[in-house]
Design a protein around this motif. Sequence first.
Motif, PDB file in Angstrom:
ATOM      1  N   VAL A 218      44.790  44.467  43.121  1.00 60.51           N
ATOM      2  CA  VAL A 218      45.330  43.126  42.866  1.00 60.51           C
ATOM      3  C   VAL A 218      46.690  42.969  43.530  1.00 60.51           C
ATOM      4  CG1 VAL A 218      46.203  41.561  41.067  1.00 60.51           C
ATOM      5  CG2 VAL A 218      44.037  42.773  40.736  1.00 60.51           C
ATOM      6  N   ARG A 219      47.517  43.972  43.417  1.00 58.38           N
ATOM      7  CA  ARG A 219      48.868  43.895  43.995  1.00 58.38           C
ATOM      8  C   ARG A 219      48.842  43.919  45.524  1.00 58.38           C
ATOM      9  NH1 ARG A 219      50.140  47.664  39.449  1.00 58.38           N
ATOM     10  NH2 ARG A 219      51.310  46.432  37.922  1.00 58.38           N
TER      11      ARG A 219
ATOM     12  N   ARG B  45      46.399  42.681  47.488  1.00 56.63           N
ATOM     13  CA  ARG B  45      45.462  41.706  48.060  1.00 56.63           C
ATOM     14  C   ARG B  45      46.136  40.901  49.173  1.00 56.63           C
ATOM     15  NH1 ARG B  45      47.835  39.519  43.799  1.00 56.63           N
ATOM     16  NH2 ARG B  45      48.139  37.248  43.646  1.00 56.63           N
TER      17      ARG B  45
ATOM     18  N   ALA C 171      42.580  37.373  43.025  1.00 57.87           N
ATOM     19  CA  ALA C 171      42.514  38.725  42.473  1.00 57.87           C
ATOM     20  C   ALA C 171      41.075  39.192  42.309  1.00 57.87           C
ATOM     21  CB  ALA C 171      43.243  38.773  41.128  1.00 57.87           C
TER      22      ALA C 171
ATOM     23  N   LEU D 190      39.096  42.356  44.095  1.00 59.03           N
ATOM     24  CA  LEU D 190      38.453  43.426  43.330  1.00 59.03           C
ATOM     25  C   LEU D 190      36.998  43.593  43.742  1.00 59.03           C
ATOM     26  CD1 LEU D 190      40.029  42.616  39.867  1.00 59.03           C
ATOM     27  CD2 LEU D 190      40.340  44.738  41.139  1.00 59.03           C
TER      28      LEU D 190
ATOM     29  N   LEU E 230      45.624  46.777  34.711  1.00 51.79           N
ATOM     30  CA  LEU E 230      45.107  45.596  35.412  1.00 51.79           C
ATOM     31  C   LEU E 230      45.676  44.318  34.816  1.00 51.79           C
ATOM     32  CD1 LEU E 230      43.271  44.185  37.418  1.00 51.79           C
ATOM     33  CD2 LEU E 230      41.366  44.483  35.814  1.00 51.79           C
TER      34      LEU E 230
ATOM     35  N   LEU F 132      47.701  41.377  36.771  1.00 53.32           N
ATOM     36  CA  LEU F 132      47.284  39.975  36.758  1.00 53.32           C
ATOM     37  C   LEU F 132      48.425  39.066  36.308  1.00 53.32           C
ATOM     38  CD1 LEU F 132      43.671  40.342  35.284  1.00 53.32           C
ATOM     39  CD2 LEU F 132      44.291  39.756  37.641  1.00 53.32           C
TER      40      LEU F 132
ATOM     41  N   ALA G  15      50.611  38.506  39.020  1.00 51.93           N
ATOM     42  CA  ALA G  15      50.005  37.598  39.990  1.00 51.93           C
ATOM     43  C   ALA G  15      50.046  36.137  39.523  1.00 51.93           C
ATOM     44  CB  ALA G  15      48.557  38.011  40.257  1.00 51.93           C
TER      45      ALA G  15
END
Length: 208
Positions: free
Chosen positions: A77-78, A80, A86, A90, A141, A145, A148
């Motif tokens: 996620v970080r 991407r 996100a 994944l 996670l 998120l 994000a």
Amino acid sequence: MTDELGLRERKKLRTRAAISTAATTLFLERGFDAVGVAEVARVAEVSKRTLFAYFPSKEDLVLHRFSDHETDAADVVRARRPGQGALAALREAFLRDLTEREPVTGLCDAPEVVAVFRLVTGTPALVARLAELSSAGEAALATALIEAGVPAPDADLAAAQIAAVRRLLVAANMDAVAAGIPAAQRHPDAVAAADRAFLLLSSGVGFA
């Protein structure tokens, strides 16, 4: 000083690998429940105290292969791409890992990996510990998120759903490979299952 620190780190890695190898060999030969931690320490030529400094529990002697990947989803996620969601990141990462036969996806039929899969799937204590590790990854996670921009309550719910889906996908692949299905044969079904799972995550389950 740098060389000394490097030497120290390499020694730690060698010790960790020796303990892991000794444990895995013994567990595969006689079964997880039949081997005690003291015996693992003796074969690895370390003290029990040293063993537990590297592996907090007996289960971790096997499952460090999974716990070493605890933050993988959060890292994806970080990392991407700009503009990429996100969940899309994944999904992309999971499908790539399936193609590359990463053991953490459950889709790897290297003999030594299959042996560990069979050990894990056939040992209730290891199955339970694996679920605990999944919970830790879920928390990481959720944090990613939130970073994000996902609101905290939604991030927790989303992380729980994503972690559950990944856990089920991995378990299905592990079960198939442990049952003797070659990874290449399982791959199309694994991809289809992952695509379907991430579609449901992105659009909802489709029923009230």
